[in-house]
Design an enzyme around this catalytic site. Structure first.
Site, PDB file in Angstrom:
ATOM      1  CB  CYS A   1      -0.785   1.925   8.032  1.00 24.85           C
ATOM      2  SG  CYS A   1       0.840   1.352   8.028  1.00 24.85           S
TER       3      CYS A   1
ATOM      4  CB  CYS B   1       2.012  -1.892   1.715  1.00 28.07           C
ATOM      5  SG  CYS B   1       2.281  -0.742   1.836  1.00 28.07           S
TER       6      CYS B   1
HETATM    7  N1  DGL Z   1       2.576  -0.847   6.096  1.00 26.87           N
HETATM    8  C1  DGL Z   1       2.443   0.087   4.730  1.00 26.87           C
HETATM    9  C2  DGL Z   1       0.765   0.491   4.731  1.00 26.87           C
HETATM   10  O1  DGL Z   1       0.083  -0.205   5.193  1.00 26.87           O
HETATM   11  C3  DGL Z   1       2.691   1.403   4.943  1.00 26.87           C
HETATM   12  C4  DGL Z   1       3.748   1.710   5.907  1.00 26.87           C
HETATM   13  C5  DGL Z   1       4.571   2.974   5.352  1.00 26.87           C
HETATM   14  O2  DGL Z   1       6.280   2.126   5.133  1.00 26.87           O
HETATM   15  O3  DGL Z   1       4.421   4.100   5.194  1.00 26.87           O
HETATM   16  O4  DGL Z   1       0.607   1.438   4.090  1.00 26.87           O
END
Ligand code: DGL
Length: 250
Positions: free
Chosen positions: A181, A73
């Site tokens: 993301c 993430c």
């Molecule tokens: N998948 C996540 C990222 O790479 C976070 C998405 C979220 O929950 O805002 O930032």
């Protein structure tokens, strides 16, 4: 320790993009992926709250004896990775940051970095641009607003209109989009349909290679010749776990 699992977490399904790349290069490892969908989206939360949430996930993964923790993430990495490394000095962490270095190394001229509200405002993203951008390159940071959440709930219509709303104005100039993301990598097809001539860049392969490198260095690679196992847990619902396994089989 070599036979213990690789632990991963994300604010939901996004980390599957990294898990998929990892399984390709390290098929004999066992994986435990914790999807924290109940707290999705991370991208509109503050650092203190994210640190509390991510610390409790790290505690959980360590209680399951994970030999390395992959923060699948960008938001959790840009907000908490440094503090987590301090809090858990004996734990090996590999984080995920927007693939700005890749865009710069490949000499893309007009790059849009699309990421969550948190990541797009983070110091880390600006540090990466300062570090890797060449003079002739143009990099624009765009917040994807609630895109990660729309992906989580699989609202295809809203996803398309948000992508058009955020990116149409760059259509004639951009040659690449950094998917900053991990959720965004799950909808590459939608990006490709709307912006067919634009390169899509993400950090999935880079993160996986870094995990392999760390495990090799620490002599922690699982040497088994058998295909490993994948365990997925979700803090919100069983249906999301089913969807996750379906995605991995595609
Ligand atoms: N998948 C996540 C990222 O790479 C976070 C998405 C979220 O929950 O805002 O930032």
């Amino acid at each position: 320790m070599q036979n213990e699992k690789i632990g991963l977490f994300d604010s939901g399904l996004g980390g599957l993009s990294i898990l998929k790349a990892l399984v390709e290069i390290l098929p004999n490892e066992d994986y435990l992926f914790y999807e924290d969908s109940i707290h999705n989206p991370y991208g509109d939360k503050r650092e203190e709250e994210l640190f509390k949430i991510t610390s409790s996930i790290v505690d959980y993964l360590l209680s399951k004896n994970c030999k390395i923790i992959v923060i699948a993430c960008n938001t959790a990495t840009t907000s908490c990775m440094k503090k987590l490394r301090k809090k858990y000095p004996d734990t090996i962490f590999v984080g995920t940051v927007p693939a700005i270095k890749v865009a710069c190394d490949y000499d893309y001229k007009d790059v849009v970095v699309l990421s969550t509200p948190y990541t797009s405002k983070s110091k880390r993203v600006n540090e990466l641009i300062d570090c890797f951008k060449k003079e002739e390159q143009n990099i624009t940071i765009v917040s994807g607003s609630n895109l990660a959440n729309l992906i989580e709930i699989n609202d295809k219509e809203k996803i398309r209109s948000l992508l058009l709303d955020k990116l149409s104005k760059y259509q004639n100039s951009m040659d690449s989009i950094v998917l900053g993301c991990t959720h965004y990598s799950l909808i590459k097809e939608e990006f490709q349909q709307l912006f067919p001539n634009v390169a899509l860049l993400d950090g999935c392969l880079g993160v996986s290679l870094e995990v392999k490198r760390q495990l090799e260095n620490k002599k922690l690679l699982n040497l088994s010749q058998k295909k490993g196992t994948i365990t997925i847990e979700n803090s919100k619902s069983k249906d999301l776990i089913t969807r996750s396994y379906e995605f991995l089989e595609r």
